[in-house]
Design a protein around this motif. Structure first.
Motif, PDB file in Angstrom:
ATOM      1  N   GLN A 293      88.467-108.367-102.051  1.00  8.70           N
ATOM      2  CA  GLN A 293      87.915-109.538-101.374  1.00  8.70           C
ATOM      3  C   GLN A 293      86.669-109.211-100.560  1.00  8.70           C
ATOM      4  O   GLN A 293      85.715-110.000-100.541  1.00  8.70           O
ATOM      5  CB  GLN A 293      88.971-110.166-100.453  1.00  8.70           C
ATOM      6  N   HIS A 294      86.647-108.073 -99.873  1.00 13.19           N
ATOM      7  CA  HIS A 294      85.486-107.772 -99.021  1.00 13.19           C
ATOM      8  C   HIS A 294      84.203-107.605 -99.839  1.00 13.19           C
ATOM      9  O   HIS A 294      83.098-107.768 -99.324  1.00 13.19           O
ATOM     10  CB  HIS A 294      85.736-106.532 -98.148  1.00 13.19           C
ATOM     11  N   ASN A 541      92.643-104.211 -90.682  1.00 11.56           N
ATOM     12  CA  ASN A 541      92.299-105.458 -91.382  1.00 11.56           C
ATOM     13  C   ASN A 541      90.800-105.527 -91.681  1.00 11.56           C
ATOM     14  O   ASN A 541      90.010-104.751 -91.132  1.00 11.56           O
ATOM     15  CB  ASN A 541      92.762-106.692 -90.594  1.00 11.56           C
ATOM     16  N   ASN A 542      90.422-106.458 -92.546  1.00 11.40           N
ATOM     17  CA  ASN A 542      89.032-106.546 -93.014  1.00 11.40           C
ATOM     18  C   ASN A 542      88.051-106.746 -91.876  1.00 11.40           C
ATOM     19  O   ASN A 542      86.946-106.193 -91.872  1.00 11.40           O
ATOM     20  CB  ASN A 542      88.889-107.682 -94.035  1.00 11.40           C
ATOM     21  N   LYS A 543      88.437-107.556 -90.887  1.00 17.39           N
ATOM     22  CA  LYS A 543      87.551-107.832 -89.767  1.00 17.39           C
ATOM     23  C   LYS A 543      87.260-106.548 -88.975  1.00 17.39           C
ATOM     24  O   LYS A 543      86.119-106.254 -88.619  1.00 17.39           O
ATOM     25  CB  LYS A 543      88.205-108.875 -88.856  1.00 17.39           C
ATOM     26  N   ARG A 545      87.596-103.529 -90.127  1.00 18.68           N
ATOM     27  CA  ARG A 545      86.883-102.573 -90.978  1.00 18.68           C
ATOM     28  C   ARG A 545      85.372-102.731 -90.834  1.00 18.68           C
ATOM     29  O   ARG A 545      84.634-101.749 -90.738  1.00 18.68           O
ATOM     30  CB  ARG A 545      87.285-102.763 -92.444  1.00 18.68           C
ATOM     31  N   GLU A 546      84.921-104.002 -90.833  1.00 19.84           N
ATOM     32  CA  GLU A 546      83.488-104.274 -90.666  1.00 19.84           C
ATOM     33  C   GLU A 546      82.997-103.658 -89.355  1.00 19.84           C
ATOM     34  O   GLU A 546      81.937-103.029 -89.283  1.00 19.84           O
ATOM     35  CB  GLU A 546      83.246-105.786 -90.649  1.00 19.84           C
ATOM     36  N   CYS A 565      90.841 -96.266 -99.033  1.00 21.41           N
ATOM     37  CA  CYS A 565      90.143 -97.522 -98.749  1.00 21.41           C
ATOM     38  C   CYS A 565      88.629 -97.441 -98.945  1.00 21.41           C
ATOM     39  O   CYS A 565      87.964 -98.469 -99.050  1.00 21.41           O
ATOM     40  CB  CYS A 565      90.434 -97.986 -97.321  1.00 21.41           C
TER      41      CYS A 565
END
Length: 686
Positions: A293-294, A541-543, A545-546, A565
């Motif tokens: 998704q990212h 989580n994706n947030k 990770r950014e 990852c």
């Protein structure tokens, strides 16, 4: 750069012009401007535009979090439950834009529209959850060297706030202010990620974003014709190897795979191919399938820039995308729109709803599959490939490991490899950085070897059985045996000894890949040395990770410890050093990890790879060979393209000569694969 500027501790309207004396010098030397403001009106850009020329010339990015400036009538409507907060905010912002459109006579709103369209301006809206007014005011400017200046005070991001009101701001720019600057950065990142207590921060409503973009002219305003954008526009023209790749694909009938080393621009090449195809057929739906998704958001930015067409993101829950996708397909089939792009994940692409929707296409379509080795017969057996006249696969390693039937099906669906661009070519052409490779030998002790042989015998005992339970047991045994090497008892000890020899204060942009189960221990061990370190695994989580990747790039985090990852799709071009404590024999993992480390980045001239190779030194020939034949193909793969290849071969040959196995230094993973498969096939025939 901020190093060349001197700032006062405080600016006050009584004897300073806030914009001329502070804002404008900052904008002229910054590439990033983050602002939390009590109120924001688009009219404020009327003043800011005076200082934006140089800022935009430097490719500047602006992020603003602001109060929607609700009226008393709006607040009462929300409190009495007459209207939802989000709809009131949307209505207020729409009114603000329309008001600005009528009152701003110059090119400011056009600049605003183009900034949003180009992705150089992002706005989020903040409101409190306790009924009070969000009214804080602070900001951060950052230059190309990641030096930051923070400020706080009474000025809003409005025309009056910056030019007419009596205001005061405090500025933090010196080394002794670093803790205040860091606090401001952390506060803003939390604000941007909607992680601030008693506040809710939402994206600018899509209707507002689209409305603002409506005001842009067909040609970018002069303020946006900066050096960065002109360079980008020049880059739209394919490079030599990209032209060769696209032409090879076209010659093959618009079907085929580009086998290009990780980090050499497969994404851009494929979008340039799509641009070429779209211009040829005039009407086209382009469907792009990516692993995670990212990556959808990463692709969207490049699509906006190169293709400049509508993008529909299909991922997550079906309800979040199905209606929009259906609407676009229907309008396309009716001839109401000529082109649009769909970006989705492999998980969504294999769903029945997605497949059924794209069976309905009645005009030209193109399919791009990123990391096309993810195409499997099970997931794609009823995928409507026939609807896509053009099909383009991307992968540094398209062949599936120990799955020749899967490889055959994938190539039948997408096409054969039509172009290859190797790692050595990329390094030679300076598309990837050169690197030093340091193999570190780790002893595999006698008790570990005994356990390895015990598991191997169990595998042999199960090989001739052909039932589901046996296959599951075999998979578990293979994993267990592989983990013995990945988690060899001496590995972390040897790694920490090596790590401590580095100048710990100066360590930065360093990745550590480890085995599952070891990540917490390694993070703690590195942290205990006083090094800023963070894990990067599925727990994050994706947030977050950014945020971690940004902090890593800015050297606020020195080391990231990961499992898998970072293998596919995550851009970490700032990485200079990597430690490999765990690897499978699958060459795809090796190629992808190395490619991520060798990406070009400003200030990076070469990279360093440390690899921990497990060998049962001192044990029997048979035992040594069993492990060496699995570990040394990685040495061959990494060492052949390294700067210090000759010295490594000399050192490794000293170990292998005792076993008469120096030839293993030259066998790469696919060489060993072919030999092993040939032996297996011959045994099967017998």
């Amino acid at each position: 750069m901020f190093d060349s500027l001197t700032f006062k501790l405080q600016y006050r309207s009584s004897h300073d012009n806030l914009f001329e004396h502070f804002y404008k010098p900052c904008l002229n030397n910054a590439i990033k401007y983050d602002r939390a403001s009590g109120y924001f009106t688009s009219e404020s850009l009327k003043l800011l535009a005076e200082g934006l020329d140089v800022f935009l010339f430097n490719g500047g990015q602006i992020r603003i979090v602001a109060n929607p400036n609700l009226s008393q009538e709006d607040i009462e409507a929300i409190e009495k439950g007459h209207a939802a907060r989000e709809s009131v905010i949307e209505r207020r912002l729409l009114k603000e834009i329309e008001l600005s459109y009528k009152t701003i006579e110059d090119d400011t709103l056009n600049v605003l529209s183009w900034l949003i369209y180009r992705g150089q301006l992002d706005i989020k809206i903040a409101f409190t959850t306790n009924g009070s007014i969000y009214h804080e005011k602070f900001g951060i400017f950052t230059d190309q060297n990641n030096n930051s200046i923070a400020f706080s005070g009474s000025a809003n991001e409005t025309y009056n706030g910056l030019s007419q009101n009596f205001e005061k701001i405090d500025v933090y720019s010196n080394k002794q202010d670093k803790h205040r600057i860091d606090n401001a950065i952390v506060d803003f990142e939390k604000l941007w990620a909607n992680e601030t207590n008693e506040l809710k921060v939402i994206n600018l409503p899509e209707t507002i974003r689209k409305k603002m973009i409506e005001y842009k002219s067909s040609v970018p305003p002069l303020a946006l014709k900066n050096k960065e954008l002109e360079a980008n526009e020049r880059r739209i023209e394919p490079r030599k190897y990209q032209k060769e790749a696209i032409n090879s694909w076209k010659t093959a009938g618009y079907k085929g795979i580009l086998e290009m080393a990780t980090g050499t621009g497969k994404t851009i090449t494929s979008l340039l191919a799509a641009k070429d195809f779209n211009e040829t057929v005039k009407t086209c739906v382009t469907v792009i399938v990516v692993p995670f998704q990212h990556l959808v958001n990463q692709w969207e930015k490049d699509i906006n820039f190169i293709l400049g067409t509508d993008v529909v993101k299909c991922m997550g829950s079906q309800s979040s995308w199905i209606n929009k996708a259906k609407e676009m397909v229907q309008e396309y089939n009716l001839g109401l729109i000529d082109q649009f792009v769909v970006v989705t994940t492999y998980k969504t692409a294999t769903s029945s709803h997605f497949k059924n929707l794209f069976r309905k296409l009645n005009n030209s379509a193109m399919l791009i599959t990123d990391e096309c080795h993810y195409i499997t017969f099970k997931g794609f057996k009823d995928f409507p490939f026939e609807k896509f006249k053009a099909r383009l696969g991307l992968s540094a390693t398209p062949d599936r490991w120990w799955d020749e039937e899967g490889t055959s099906y994938m190539k039948k669906s997408i096409g054969e490899v039509v172009y290859e661009y190797t790692l050595d070519q990329a390094i030679s052409n300076e598309k990837l950085t050169k690197y030093d490779y340091y193999p570190h030998l780790v002893e595999f002790n006698e008790s570990e070897m005994l356990e390895y042989n015990k598991i191997t015998q169990q595998i042999i005992n199960h090989l001739n059985k052909d039932d589901i339970d046996t296959k599951e047991k075999l998979e578990g045994l293979f994993r267990k045996r592989s983990n013995l090497i990945n988690k060899a008892r001496n590995k972390i000890k040897v790694f920490l000894q090596d790590f401590k020899t580095e100048d710990l204060d100066k360590i930065s942009h360093t990745l550590v890949y480890c085995a599952p189960g070891d990540i917490e221990m390694i993070v703690k061990s590195i942290s205990d040395l006083g090094v800023k370190v963070s894990k990067f695994n599925s727990d994050v989580n994706n947030k977050d990770r950014e945020k971690l990747l940004t902090m890593f790039e800015q050297a606020q985090i020195q080391v990231l410890v990961a499992i898998k990852c970072l293998d596919e799709g995550v851009d970490v071009p700032a990485t200079k050093t990597a430690y490999f404590l765990a690897s499978t024999s699958n060459p795809r993992e090796l190629v992808q990890r190395r490619g991520r480390i060798l990406r070009n980045h400003k200030g990076k001239s070469f990279a360093v790879i440390h690899d921990y190779i497990v060998l049962p030194i001192g044990l029997t020939y048979d035992d040594f060979y069993k492990i060496a034949v699995k570990e040394l193909p990685r040495f061959s793969e990494f060492n052949d393209s390294a700067i210090n290849t000759t010295q490594n071969k000399i050192e490794m040959s000293k170990v292998l000569e005792d076993y008469n196995l120096t030839h293993l230094m030259y066998k790469k993973p696919w060489d060993v694969y072919k030999e092993t498969k040939e032996l297996y096939d011959n045994d099967s025939i017998k």
